[in-house]
Structure formats: C-alpha cells, structure tokens
Design an enzyme around this catalytic site. Sequence first.
Site, PDB file in Angstrom:
ATOM      1  N   GLY A  32     -59.451  21.850 -58.256  1.00 31.78           N
ATOM      2  CA  GLY A  32     -58.839  20.533 -57.592  1.00 31.78           C
ATOM      3  C   GLY A  32     -57.589  21.063 -56.797  1.00 31.78           C
ATOM      4  O   GLY A  32     -57.434  22.289 -56.374  1.00 31.78           O
ATOM      5  N   ASP A  34     -54.569  22.331 -58.350  1.00 32.10           N
ATOM      6  CA  ASP A  34     -54.161  23.679 -58.737  1.00 32.10           C
ATOM      7  C   ASP A  34     -54.968  24.711 -58.015  1.00 32.10           C
ATOM      8  O   ASP A  34     -54.086  25.508 -57.382  1.00 32.10           O
ATOM      9  CB  ASP A  34     -54.415  23.490 -60.182  1.00 32.10           C
ATOM     10  CG  ASP A  34     -53.612  24.692 -60.919  1.00 32.10           C
ATOM     11  OD1 ASP A  34     -52.552  25.164 -60.271  1.00 32.10           O
ATOM     12  OD2 ASP A  34     -54.084  24.984 -62.119  1.00 32.10           O
ATOM     13  N   SER A 122     -53.345  13.733 -62.921  1.00 34.19           N
ATOM     14  CA  SER A 122     -54.474  13.134 -63.764  1.00 34.19           C
ATOM     15  C   SER A 122     -55.473  12.303 -63.255  1.00 34.19           C
ATOM     16  O   SER A 122     -56.149  11.847 -63.980  1.00 34.19           O
ATOM     17  CB  SER A 122     -53.533  12.433 -64.901  1.00 34.19           C
ATOM     18  OG  SER A 122     -52.915  13.450 -65.610  1.00 34.19           O
ATOM     19  N   TYR A 126     -59.193  14.870 -64.813  1.00 33.88           N
ATOM     20  CA  TYR A 126     -58.351  14.325 -66.234  1.00 33.88           C
ATOM     21  C   TYR A 126     -58.766  12.903 -66.410  1.00 33.88           C
ATOM     22  O   TYR A 126     -58.187  12.451 -67.545  1.00 33.88           O
ATOM     23  CB  TYR A 126     -56.609  14.662 -66.130  1.00 33.88           C
ATOM     24  CG  TYR A 126     -56.490  16.228 -66.506  1.00 33.88           C
ATOM     25  CD1 TYR A 126     -57.568  17.043 -66.481  1.00 33.88           C
ATOM     26  CD2 TYR A 126     -55.220  16.426 -66.815  1.00 33.88           C
ATOM     27  CE1 TYR A 126     -57.099  18.448 -66.627  1.00 33.88           C
ATOM     28  CE2 TYR A 126     -54.963  17.811 -66.835  1.00 33.88           C
ATOM     29  CZ  TYR A 126     -55.751  18.715 -66.930  1.00 33.88           C
ATOM     30  OH  TYR A 126     -55.491  19.971 -67.492  1.00 33.88           O
TER      31      TYR A 126
END
Length: 171
Positions: A32, A34, A122, A126
């Site tokens: 994603g 990151d 998130s 997540y």
Amino acid sequence: MTRITCHRGDLTREAVDAIVNAANSSLLGGGGVDGAIHAAAGPRLLAACRELRATTLPDGLPVGDAVATPGFDLPARWVIHTVGPNAHAGQTDPALLASCFTRSLDGAVELGARSVAFPAVSAGVYGWDADEVARIAVAAVRGHPMPGIDEVRFVLFSDRLRDAFRRALVS
C-alpha cells in the site's frame, strides 16, 4: 490559520514539506502507501529506517507513535512514519488512530514543516471504516495546535476515501 484540504492523488508526488507514511511497526516497507513511499523515496529510505531499528527503535515503532526520516528521492523533504491500529488484530481504540495524526503533527512542528500531507491511516488493509478514519483524522488535526503549519492535506487514493474526507471536513 491552518488550511485543511483533501483530494484524490498520489501521496508520493505531493510537493509538501512532509508526507506521512502509514507504516508497519518494522519500518522496513510493506504494501500500500508504505510500499509506494519506499519505492519512490529510493533505497536510502530503507537504510534510514534500518538505522532507526538498530538504534532508537529496536522493537519497532509502537502503534500510534511517529518518527521522521528524510524524504530522499521524494518531492517532500521528510517522511513522517506512523503505525496505525489494525482493526483485524483487535486494535479498535479511536484514541490510537487519533494519536497517529497528532504525533505526526508533533513531528512536523518539530521539523519546522509548513505543509503536511496525510494518507487515510488504517483505512486500507488495517480494516478501519473510511468514514470513521476521516472523522477521527479531521477531528485530530483540527484539535491540534500546529504552530508554523500553514497547510494539511489529506491525499486519498480512491474516490471513496476522498468522499469520506470531504464529508468529515464539512461537518
């Protein structure tokens, strides 16, 4: 007064002083946002994160905290890494998510950043609901003293996320 905006875009292309990375606690890259940030920043970002792990963060970055590195090959001067709570792992406390935004802003103020761009921390793998992330993020940013920060941008990778942040910004 700090201007707060949102738009659909690619966080790695934002011409701001600091971008926020929705990192994992290892700081060593992932998927994603990151993964995109690590790819765009080049190998020196991974080296800087490995140095943090070898020195000040041997156990990784805790959920809700933030740490900065240079931006290296990114247009942004700095990357502020934060670890969002993972709803799939039972991390559903809104205060943990809000902390990602406030601790990142703390870091931006310490760096002297005048502009900061955030992803929807998130809201991806997540598992947090986009509207909930948007409400928490906007409230955290609006409630944070940001001396010296002129602009906060939420840069979202989908229309669904952008629309959630738009709704939160007008409430």
